[in-house]
Scaffold this motif. Structure first.
Motif, PDB file in Angstrom:
ATOM      1  N   UNK A  15       0.825  -1.208   0.000  1.00 52.58           N
ATOM      2  CA  UNK A  15       0.000   0.000   0.000  1.00 52.58           C
ATOM      3  C   UNK A  15       0.869   1.272   0.000  1.00 52.58           C
ATOM      4  N   UNK A  18       2.582   1.731  -3.307  1.00 51.18           N
ATOM      5  CA  UNK A  18       1.619   2.186  -4.319  1.00 51.18           C
ATOM      6  C   UNK A  18       1.267   3.658  -4.128  1.00 51.18           C
ATOM      7  N   UNK A  22       1.868   6.675  -6.785  1.00 48.53           N
ATOM      8  CA  UNK A  22       0.791   7.493  -7.341  1.00 48.53           C
ATOM      9  C   UNK A  22       0.972   8.984  -7.014  1.00 48.53           C
ATOM     10  N   UNK A  26       0.831  11.713  -9.917  1.00 49.25           N
ATOM     11  CA  UNK A  26      -0.063  12.879  -9.889  1.00 49.25           C
ATOM     12  C   UNK A  26       0.736  14.180  -9.836  1.00 49.25           C
ATOM     13  N   UNK A  29       2.020  15.212 -13.208  1.00 51.41           N
ATOM     14  CA  UNK A  29       0.977  15.819 -14.046  1.00 51.41           C
ATOM     15  C   UNK A  29       0.706  17.259 -13.610  1.00 51.41           C
ATOM     16  N   UNK A  32       3.602  19.603 -14.566  1.00 57.31           N
ATOM     17  CA  UNK A  32       3.590  19.951 -15.990  1.00 57.31           C
ATOM     18  C   UNK A  32       2.511  20.989 -16.269  1.00 57.31           C
ATOM     19  N   UNK A  33       1.359  20.820 -15.650  1.00 58.08           N
ATOM     20  CA  UNK A  33       0.261  21.773 -15.858  1.00 58.08           C
ATOM     21  C   UNK A  33       0.632  23.160 -15.343  1.00 58.08           C
ATOM     22  N   UNK A  36       3.044  24.743 -17.696  1.00 58.03           N
ATOM     23  CA  UNK A  36       2.340  25.251 -18.876  1.00 58.03           C
ATOM     24  C   UNK A  36       1.649  26.570 -18.554  1.00 58.03           C
TER      25      UNK A  36
ATOM     26  N   UNK B  10      -7.589  -1.484  -3.693  1.00 62.63           N
ATOM     27  CA  UNK B  10      -7.340  -0.033  -3.563  1.00 62.63           C
ATOM     28  C   UNK B  10      -6.433   0.461  -4.684  1.00 62.63           C
ATOM     29  N   UNK B  11      -5.384  -0.326  -4.977  1.00 57.30           N
ATOM     30  CA  UNK B  11      -4.443   0.052  -6.044  1.00 57.30           C
ATOM     31  C   UNK B  11      -5.166   0.128  -7.384  1.00 57.30           C
ATOM     32  N   UNK B  14      -7.162   3.351  -7.397  1.00 62.02           N
ATOM     33  CA  UNK B  14      -6.321   4.558  -7.599  1.00 62.02           C
ATOM     34  C   UNK B  14      -5.799   4.605  -9.037  1.00 62.02           C
ATOM     35  N   UNK B  15      -5.412   3.444  -9.576  1.00 61.20           N
ATOM     36  CA  UNK B  15      -4.927   3.400 -10.963  1.00 61.20           C
ATOM     37  C   UNK B  15      -6.020   3.875 -11.909  1.00 61.20           C
ATOM     38  N   UNK B  17      -8.459   5.845 -11.147  1.00 58.68           N
ATOM     39  CA  UNK B  17      -8.620   7.293 -10.939  1.00 58.68           C
ATOM     40  C   UNK B  17      -7.551   8.072 -11.697  1.00 58.68           C
ATOM     41  N   UNK B  18      -6.308   7.567 -11.643  1.00 61.30           N
ATOM     42  CA  UNK B  18      -5.210   8.247 -12.346  1.00 61.30           C
ATOM     43  C   UNK B  18      -5.428   8.243 -13.856  1.00 61.30           C
ATOM     44  N   UNK B  21      -8.330  10.605 -14.749  1.00 59.33           N
ATOM     45  CA  UNK B  21      -7.944  12.025 -14.643  1.00 59.33           C
ATOM     46  C   UNK B  21      -6.950  12.406 -15.732  1.00 59.33           C
ATOM     47  N   UNK B  25      -7.384  15.374 -18.276  1.00 57.28           N
ATOM     48  CA  UNK B  25      -6.419  16.482 -18.134  1.00 57.28           C
ATOM     49  C   UNK B  25      -5.477  16.489 -19.334  1.00 57.28           C
ATOM     50  N   UNK B  27      -3.096  18.180 -21.784  1.00 61.58           N
ATOM     51  CA  UNK B  27      -2.260  19.380 -21.784  1.00 61.58           C
ATOM     52  C   UNK B  27      -2.186  19.949 -23.204  1.00 61.58           C
TER      53      UNK B  27
END
Lengths: 410, 441
Positions: A15, A18, A22, A26, A29, A32-33, A36, B10-11, B14-15, B17-18, B21, B25, B27
């Protein structure tokens, strides 16, 4: 019990790994935003600053015609609206590209906006506006850097293809992206009348018009010109509102000549100095006699001479040595209308003509102002088309940030 | 084992969700992030092409005229090589308050405008159209409206170098007569005396008139009563400053606006018949110097103070002065464009405002310290709001620019211009220049 503990340990470890992975993804991303967004705001800032420079004349509005340091920076011509720039404010920008030099007799250092031999423009550092002053007045110091390039849209190149009887001059007219076909060309040919001995030379002028062909080329033949005749050839090319300028000179000898140096914008005073005082070509040489004339560009694109009184210093001589003779002369430009100062000169065995624009646009001189943009991390660019006293120019502003993460070069 | 399965779930969440998104998103491309301002480039290109009205001429020409190809060449030449364009010209019809745009011509140098484009529009008017306007004349709503221009053939001018009083009077007549009810040239000093006596020359209204002295620093003096001792001549000081005092009183009496177009007001008096053998110290005969006493006496007369000979110099030299923002506005309104900066060597001091009870109603130039280079001063007695006489003094160096005089008066009286509507067809065309960027990302 042991199974349960191992299950706990394994699940918590997986956990945590992971979650960290993540967060990193995130974060990447988001970063980068944000980057920009910074680049976007830099581009908007670049456009705003460019308009700010081009659409306000500065404070005081006539700073380009005076020797004062402005308290507000702007290049707009105060007599006009919209994108029309003052030819004098542009002259007062300290050139980024020209090599400055110091005139040893006065110790004054000059910003060099010249376009090669015979087409001189030297502005004293004391009156030229430097980059740090401009950034301070614009409010961009320590936050943004910039480079401002003002270049003529129409380029007129002239080449001598036949030296004498007739003298043949090939003219090429082109815009930023295309040759200028069927453009009307108005030219002025100035022939130096060398008089020999200790006297001031004069010149005779010849005017004419022609048109460029589909490839933007034209040829002009001038009769009765010898191979040892010194001359200057000034061209105005115009079509559909676009105006460009070109020039070409032939001098006999290139060591003893007159250099015009701007001394005071406010008093319209130009110093004429002996070339040996600047370049130090070798042992002292003879005096150089000169004859200065000021010409204006009229609405029909011909040049008209504006009479100068003898008291303005139009005739004289300059010497190299430090005897009783004057080492330099003063000449006073009779007007604030843009034009060209034509100085014909002769020494014992060299003679010719040098030109100096009074108002940057008279000879379509370019100017680059600011800081070198090479090596910067991210440079935003914007361009505008402007008019500088009838001549079409393109203004390009390159801007970069001086603060922030990953937007400045290390 | 159950915990590990839960973590794996859970992983997966989240994956998902990523991925979701990341999908939303998106660019932007670098070009969209840092774009060239194509709209501004298009506008400035159109303005450049129209700088000598070349574009205006082309867009009103016939669609098959060769000048269109010349315009295309000029457009291609002045835009960077990676910019493509499409120029469209519309004829503008105005009918019943609505505008209709009819396509007249379109030229382009590419089939498409690339991945990104922007446009600017530019409205041009035909050079064949004449715009009419009607002028509200000064005094139309009652009171005054007379303009007197001193055009005295028997008086000489000073500091009007290069002009004669008569040529300046002619120019002023052309500039200002449309704005006044009646414009009366005063052709000799005898007529000036008549007006000073309160007799109209051509049935005009004397009260509230404007009197422009075209003789510069000199002022015409009528012979007879107005040069007599105690009226025009101060015998104790051998000076004609007394005439200036009487003049000030007349200005007060008739509520005139006295206009001095250049230099030190009322510095000399002139009458070629009265002073045939006298000159102003600079070789101009028919003139006598009064000096600074003239203006001081005039202001005393205007303020109804007792006459007291005062030869003290009161003007200053602020040097370079600039038109005020108000004057610049009226330059555009009335279409009079003198140079925005002038040299002032005879600016009046602000101290005269309190000394002589004057109010500045229009500042033609920005005040420099305590010096007022050009303004309209209106006199109002203590406790009164009514004006009783005015002075408009332009304290500039010679030679006079008569447009400044006209502009100053118009700035103060502000006669309105009623622009006429016109219903001619094909008077305006809308030019739309669309630019696109090709190449790169």
């Amino acid at each position: 019990m042991a199974d349960s503990t191992i299950d706990h340990l394994l699940s918590v470890t997986v956990f945590l790994v992971a979650i960290l992975l993540f967060i990193g993804l995130f974060n990447q991303t988001l970063q980068t935003a944000i980057l920009y967004q910074r680049h976007r705001s830099l581009a908007i800032k670049c456009s705003d600053v460019l308009d700010n420079i081009l659409l306000n004349p500065g404070i005081p509005v006539e700073w380009g015609r005076s020797n004062v340091t402005p308290t507000g920076f702007g290049l707009q011509d105060p007599e006009f609206k919209q994108y029309k720039l003052s030819p004098y404010s542009l002259m007062r920008l300290q050139s980024l590209t020209g090599t400055p030099f110091t005139y040893p007799r006065t110790g004054v250092t000059y910003s060099n906006l010249s376009m090669g031999f015979g087409n001189f423009l030297f502005v004293p550092y004391s009156t030229a506006i430097n980059y740090s002053t401009a950034t301070r007045l614009l409010g961009t110091n320590d936050t943004f850097g910039f480079k401002l390039s003002v270049t003529p849209i129409v380029t007129v190149s002239i080449e001598e293809t036949h030296a004498a009887n007739p003298l043949t001059l090939a003219i090429e007219v082109a815009g930023a992206g295309f040759p200028l076909a069927n453009a009307e060309i108005s030219y002025c040919f100035l022939k130096v009348n060398e008089k020999g001995g200790q006297s001031n030379p004069s010149y005779t002028s010849l005017f004419g018009t022609t048109y460029t062909d589909d490839g933007g080329s034209a040829v002009v033949n001038i009769q009765s010109i010898d191979a040892d005749t010194a001359y200057a050839f000034i061209v105005y090319a115009h079509t559909s509102g676009l105006v460009g300028t070109g020039y070409h000179e032939r001098t006999i000898g290139d060591t003893q000549y007159v250099l015009p140096l701007i001394d005071s914008f406010e008093d319209k005073r130009i110093l004429l100095v002996h070339s040996y005082n600047v370049h130090d070509f070798g042992p002292p040489e003879s005096s150089v006699f000169f004859n200065a004339t000021f010409v204006l560009l009229t609405e029909d694109f011909t040049l008209r001479e504006l009479p100068m009184e003898n008291s303005t210093g139009k005739l004289g001589k300059v010497v190299y040595g430090q005897g009783t003779d004057k080492q330099w002369s003063n000449v006073t430009i009779p007007t604030y209308n843009p034009g060209i100062l034509i100085v014909t000169y002769q020494s014992n065995n060299e003679y010719g003509v040098v030109l100096m624009p009074w108002g940057l646009s008279s000879m379509a001189f370019p100017v680059t102002f600011g800081e070198d943009s090479s090596g910067k991390e991210w440079v935003a660019t914007d361009i505008r088309q402007v008019i500088v006293n009838t001549v079409a120019y393109q203004v390009k502003l390159e801007m970069w940030s001086l603060e922030g993460y990953q937007v400045i070069s290390k | 084992m159950m915990r590990t399965i839960e973590v794996l779930i859970v992983i997966i969440i989240i994956t998902a969700a990523f991925l979701i998104s990341s999908f939303f998103a998106v660019l932007p491309s670098p070009r969209q992030v840092s774009p060239l301002n194509l709209r501004r480039l298009a506008l400035t290109t159109l303005q450049s092409l129209d700088s000598d009205y070349a574009l205006s001429e082309v867009v009103f020409s016939e669609p098959d005229d060769p000048v269109w190809s010349q315009l295309q060449i000029a457009l291609s030449a002045c835009l960077p090589p990676n910019i493509v364009f499409n120029l469209t010209v519309y004829e503008v019809h105005s009918e019943g308050g609505t505008e209709l745009y009819v396509l007249k011509k379109s030229i382009s140098n590419a089939e498409s405008l690339g991945i990104q484009s922007d446009a600017a529009s530019y409205l041009v008017a035909s050079s064949n159209v004449t715009y009419n306007y009607r002028i509200e004349r000064v005094g139309a709503s009652g009171g005054g409206g007379t303009l007197y221009i001193l055009n005295c053939t028997d008086a000489n001018g000073w500091w009007i170098t290069g002009y004669t009083a008569q040529s300046l009077a002619g120019d002023l007549y052309n500039l200002l007569s449309p704005y006044f009810q009646k414009t009366i040239p005063i052709n000799n000093t005898q007529q000036l005396g008549q007006v000073l006596n309160g007799t109209a020359l051509a049935g005009e209204t004397l009260q509230n008139a404007v009197v422009i002295n075209t003789c510069g620093e000199a002022v015409p003096i009528p012979s007879g009563y107005y040069n007599s001792s105690g009226v025009g001549y101060d015998a104790s000081h051998s000076s004609y400053a007394r005439y200036s005092y009487t003049l000030g009183q007349r200005v007060r009496q008739y509520n005139w606006t006295w206009v001095s177009i250049v230099g030190y007001p009322l510095y000399y008096v002139s009458n070629t018949g009265l002073f045939p053998n006298e000159q102003n110290d600079w070789g101009i005969y028919g003139m006598r110097s009064v000096g600074a006493a003239g203006l001081n006496a005039f202001l005393q007369g205007l303020d109804n103070q007792a006459y007291s000979y005062d030869s003290g110099w009161i003007t200053g030299e602020p040097g370079l002065v600039y038109l005020s923002s108000n004057t610049l506005y009226y330059c555009n309104y009335y279409g009079i464009y003198p140079s925005s900066y002038q040299t002032s060597t005879r600016a009046l001091p602000s101290s005269i405002l309190s000394t002589y009870h004057l109010n500045v109603t229009s500042c033609i130039f920005n005040q420099v310290g305590n010096w007022i280079p050009g303004a309209v001063y209106r006199h109002a007695s203590v406790g009164s709001t009514n004006y009783t006489g005015s002075l408009f003094a332009l304290g500039l160096a010679r030679t006079p620019d008569i447009r400044l005089t006209a502009l100053g008066l118009l700035c103060d009286y502000k006669p309105r211009l009623y622009r006429s509507d016109y219903n001619a067809t094909d008077t305006s065309r809308l030019v739309v220049l669309q630019l696109g960027q090709v190449g790169g990302v």
